[in-house]
Enzyme design. Sequence first.
Site, PDB file in Angstrom:
ATOM      1  N   CYS B 192      -2.674   6.916  -2.658  1.00 31.01           N
ATOM      2  CA  CYS B 192      -3.637   5.968  -2.065  1.00 31.01           C
ATOM      3  C   CYS B 192      -4.901   5.970  -2.930  1.00 31.01           C
ATOM      4  O   CYS B 192      -5.489   4.920  -3.208  1.00 31.01           O
ATOM      5  CB  CYS B 192      -4.018   6.383  -0.647  1.00 31.01           C
ATOM      6  SG  CYS B 192      -2.656   6.566   0.508  1.00 31.01           S
ATOM      7  N   HIS B 196      -7.183   2.924  -4.494  1.00 31.38           N
ATOM      8  CA  HIS B 196      -8.365   2.670  -3.663  1.00 31.38           C
ATOM      9  C   HIS B 196      -9.530   3.609  -3.935  1.00 31.38           C
ATOM     10  O   HIS B 196     -10.503   3.604  -3.205  1.00 31.38           O
ATOM     11  CB  HIS B 196      -7.959   2.705  -2.191  1.00 31.38           C
ATOM     12  CG  HIS B 196      -6.948   1.645  -1.864  1.00 31.38           C
ATOM     13  ND1 HIS B 196      -7.267   0.310  -1.837  1.00 31.38           N
ATOM     14  CD2 HIS B 196      -5.619   1.719  -1.595  1.00 31.38           C
ATOM     15  CE1 HIS B 196      -6.181  -0.394  -1.552  1.00 31.38           C
ATOM     16  NE2 HIS B 196      -5.175   0.436  -1.417  1.00 31.38           N
ATOM     17  N   ARG B 235       0.085  -2.066   7.301  1.00 30.47           N
ATOM     18  CA  ARG B 235      -0.433  -2.102   5.919  1.00 30.47           C
ATOM     19  C   ARG B 235      -0.073  -0.830   5.168  1.00 30.47           C
ATOM     20  O   ARG B 235       0.264  -0.871   3.982  1.00 30.47           O
ATOM     21  CB  ARG B 235      -1.960  -2.285   5.937  1.00 30.47           C
ATOM     22  CG  ARG B 235      -2.531  -2.549   4.560  1.00 30.47           C
ATOM     23  CD  ARG B 235      -2.119  -3.925   4.065  1.00 30.47           C
ATOM     24  NE  ARG B 235      -2.452  -4.140   2.649  1.00 30.47           N
ATOM     25  CZ  ARG B 235      -1.621  -3.893   1.650  1.00 30.47           C
ATOM     26  NH1 ARG B 235      -0.424  -3.395   1.866  1.00 30.47           N
ATOM     27  NH2 ARG B 235      -1.975  -4.140   0.396  1.00 30.47           N
ATOM     28  N   CYS B 239       1.951  -0.748   1.653  1.00 30.88           N
ATOM     29  CA  CYS B 239       1.494  -0.054   0.442  1.00 30.88           C
ATOM     30  C   CYS B 239       2.586   0.860  -0.086  1.00 30.88           C
ATOM     31  O   CYS B 239       2.839   0.927  -1.287  1.00 30.88           O
ATOM     32  CB  CYS B 239       0.244   0.776   0.742  1.00 30.88           C
ATOM     33  SG  CYS B 239      -1.278  -0.168   0.673  1.00 30.88           S
TER      34      CYS B 239
END
Lengths: 101, 278
Positions: B192, B196, B235, B239
């Site tokens: 992640c 991000h 979501r 991802c």
Amino acid sequence: MRNGLKTIALGLALIAPVSFAGSGTTAEHIEAATAAYKKLAKESSYQWTTTVKAIKAAKKALEAGDDKGARKLAHQAMDLVEATRLQAKIESETWRMRVPK
Amino acid sequence: MKKVISSALVGTLSLGIAFGVSAGPVEDQAAFQKYYENKFPDTPTADFANGVYSILPTAREQWEAIEEFPPYEIAIEAGEAFYNKTFANGKSLADCFGPDGAVRNQYPKWDSDRGMVVTMELAINECLTANGEKPLKYKKGKITEVTAYMSFNSRGQEVDVKIPSDDPRALAAYENGKEHFYTKRGQLNFACADCHMLTAGNLYRADTTSPGFGHGTHWPVYRSKWQSMGTLHRRFGGCHKNIRANPYKAQGEEYRNLEYFVTYMSNGLTFNGPGARK
């Protein structure tokens, strides 16, 4: 950065050792790949979507009479399992280094 | 072969040069937020609640135009009707969450009785089943309408996720979510944090990745790609599929702990759901 990530992804996809010998039927090879996948799923939370796809494709190819293609896909699935296992091992040791201080 | 292995390991290790082991949630949160403030100095801290639009002026203009006639408006209205609908036993969701459901800032929360993270979606379903009603599916549909209504009524509430210091299981759940955020998964070998955090603001094909600071504030969202509303756990699953990792179960422990972590990281921002995203 993006090249680095690509290198890592490519590296992980390629470094898996070939785990099969040439012996055994193709069905046995597919079964072995499936068992390895399930074993890894029990041991860790790491699973790749591509492994399942390769196993399914191998089964389909075998049903269609494409023994050579099925065997190749079974080996590919086994390689993906091994690459996943390596990822899990590396990540269990390195994820903390990404936490900002 | 050895060269390839070395490349993979060196690449993996090099990502962590500027990083190190943190002490605890409070320190983690401060370092996390500072990371984004340094990376995007032109973005006022409070604006990180607006996701990628906090760092992308051109996309922001389009988003603000969309917000004039928000695509989630219908969901809010449908959610209000469902929220006030009387159950077979004569009660309603209002008996669990108050007259307007403005409880967004109470979730995710640590439930010390059960030793688990409880999200708003989970709490809604527990209210339904406790009253003899059928639970809702967790990724899309009715659950997004109810949460859209509740989130809309909660707009402006401060994100203030708590990790009780007197319950080590809460810290363990937080740590589990944290590990998930920073751990690479899938055949594409992404965490992640890769999209991000480390490369937040970069283009992946035609899309700019959003800063992790602000994740968790604006759900549920109407996503143009979906042409429908979706939950945060939907979501998360998307991802994971993108990086060729098997997604986890929506509202399962893994994603609840991840939500606990990412929302805690956004403490101090304000809840602004429901949202509209590309």
